[in-house]
Motif scaffolding. Structure first.
Motif, PDB file in Angstrom:
ATOM      1  N   ALA A 146      72.105  -1.008 -21.157  1.00  0.00           N
ATOM      2  CA  ALA A 146      70.817  -1.681 -22.103  1.00  0.00           C
ATOM      3  C   ALA A 146      69.845  -1.154 -22.065  1.00  0.00           C
ATOM      4  O   ALA A 146      68.779  -1.768 -21.690  1.00  0.00           O
ATOM      5  N   GLY A 147      69.803  -0.101 -22.701  1.00  0.00           N
ATOM      6  CA  GLY A 147      68.967   1.231 -22.990  1.00  0.00           C
ATOM      7  C   GLY A 147      67.389   1.039 -21.384  1.00  0.00           C
ATOM      8  O   GLY A 147      66.647   1.248 -21.602  1.00  0.00           O
ATOM      9  N   GLY A 148      68.655   1.848 -20.615  1.00  0.00           N
ATOM     10  CA  GLY A 148      67.447   2.027 -19.976  1.00  0.00           C
ATOM     11  C   GLY A 148      67.612   1.141 -18.291  1.00  0.00           C
ATOM     12  O   GLY A 148      66.619   1.006 -16.938  1.00  0.00           O
ATOM     13  N   VAL A 149      68.034  -0.444 -18.661  1.00  0.00           N
ATOM     14  CA  VAL A 149      67.121  -1.533 -17.658  1.00  0.00           C
ATOM     15  C   VAL A 149      68.319  -1.726 -16.792  1.00  0.00           C
ATOM     16  O   VAL A 149      67.716  -2.217 -15.678  1.00  0.00           O
ATOM     17  N   ALA A 150      69.764  -1.541 -16.944  1.00  0.00           N
ATOM     18  CA  ALA A 150      70.504  -1.333 -15.920  1.00  0.00           C
ATOM     19  C   ALA A 150      71.198  -0.316 -15.896  1.00  0.00           C
ATOM     20  O   ALA A 150      71.089   0.782 -16.131  1.00  0.00           O
TER      21      ALA A 150
ATOM     22  N   GLY B 106      62.457  -4.578 -13.948  1.00  0.00           N
ATOM     23  CA  GLY B 106      61.812  -4.624 -14.865  1.00  0.00           C
ATOM     24  C   GLY B 106      61.170  -3.471 -14.984  1.00  0.00           C
ATOM     25  O   GLY B 106      61.306  -2.605 -15.507  1.00  0.00           O
ATOM     26  N   ARG B 107      61.010  -4.644 -16.158  1.00  0.00           N
ATOM     27  CA  ARG B 107      59.493  -3.981 -17.519  1.00  0.00           C
ATOM     28  C   ARG B 107      58.701  -2.921 -16.953  1.00  0.00           C
ATOM     29  O   ARG B 107      58.268  -2.099 -17.332  1.00  0.00           O
ATOM     30  N   ASP B 108      58.426  -2.696 -15.467  1.00  0.00           N
ATOM     31  CA  ASP B 108      57.260  -2.257 -14.656  1.00  0.00           C
ATOM     32  C   ASP B 108      58.729  -0.976 -14.025  1.00  0.00           C
ATOM     33  O   ASP B 108      58.158  -0.178 -13.560  1.00  0.00           O
ATOM     34  N   GLY B 109      59.668  -0.972 -13.426  1.00  0.00           N
ATOM     35  CA  GLY B 109      60.221  -0.010 -13.773  1.00  0.00           C
ATOM     36  C   GLY B 109      60.675  -0.282 -11.923  1.00  0.00           C
ATOM     37  O   GLY B 109      61.728   0.280 -11.462  1.00  0.00           O
ATOM     38  N   ARG B 110      60.764  -1.481 -11.527  1.00  0.00           N
ATOM     39  CA  ARG B 110      60.923  -1.840 -10.635  1.00  0.00           C
ATOM     40  C   ARG B 110      62.501  -2.145 -10.103  1.00  0.00           C
ATOM     41  O   ARG B 110      62.737  -2.881 -11.338  1.00  0.00           O
ATOM     42  N   VAL B 111      62.788  -2.351  -9.090  1.00  0.00           N
ATOM     43  CA  VAL B 111      64.175  -3.198  -9.262  1.00  0.00           C
ATOM     44  C   VAL B 111      64.132  -4.697  -8.797  1.00  0.00           C
ATOM     45  O   VAL B 111      63.615  -4.831  -8.080  1.00  0.00           O
ATOM     46  N   VAL B 112      64.537  -5.102  -9.699  1.00  0.00           N
ATOM     47  CA  VAL B 112      64.457  -6.608  -9.309  1.00  0.00           C
ATOM     48  C   VAL B 112      65.597  -7.198  -8.437  1.00  0.00           C
ATOM     49  O   VAL B 112      66.007  -8.274  -7.646  1.00  0.00           O
TER      50      VAL B 112
END
Length: 151
Positions: free
Chosen positions: A88-92, A116-122
């Protein structure tokens, strides 16, 4: 009717109107709070589902990347990184490891993460499956699917 009596009635009506506005304001504020909580809850469920799906994709892709030369040479108890990647474009993201449990039995585990948008693991989910090597370079799943593991 006296002037004092009319002021008393209008004062009572004013107090009743103010009380009604306070009650209506509290109801509106509660509704907004509950709606926001529901929205965040839905976002968390979606992130957890995406992390789980990334972990499942990692298992499937890890089994495709199975290298019998390396894995058959591992001692019992050792593990090896099979694959890692982004979806998914680097989101997962996912990371897959194979751990040798017995002569021809391996645990293949995959960690899926939703960022998340900031790169941290959600959200993070871990799944695994048991596989048996046929000794000829192929693997066969012992379990019918994969199960969620807990770190």
């Amino acid at each position: 009717m006296s002037r004092v009596a009319r002021l008393g009635e209008s004062g009572f009506a004013l107090a009743l109107a103010v009380f009604a506005l306070v009650v209506i304001g509290a109801l509106v504020a509660t509704t907004f709070f509950v709606a926001r909580l529901e929205h965040r809850s839905g976002g968390n469920v979606m992130a957890a589902t995406q992390a789980f799906e990334a972990a499942e994709a990692g298992i499937a892709l890890g089994l495709e990347a199975w290298d019998p030369v390396i894995l058959e040479g591992l001692p019992v108890g050792a593990d090896f990184a099979l694959s890692q990647g982004e979806l998914a474009g680097g989101v997962a993201r996912y990371q897959v490891r194979a751990t040798r449990l017995a002569a021809r039995v391996f645990l293949v585990s995959s960690v899926g993460e939703r960022h998340g948008r900031d790169g941290r693991v959600v959200a993070r989910r871990v799944v695994g499956t048991l596989v048996r090597s046929d000794g000829l370079g192929g693997v066969h799943a012992i379990s019918r699917g994969w199960a969620q593991l807990y770190e």
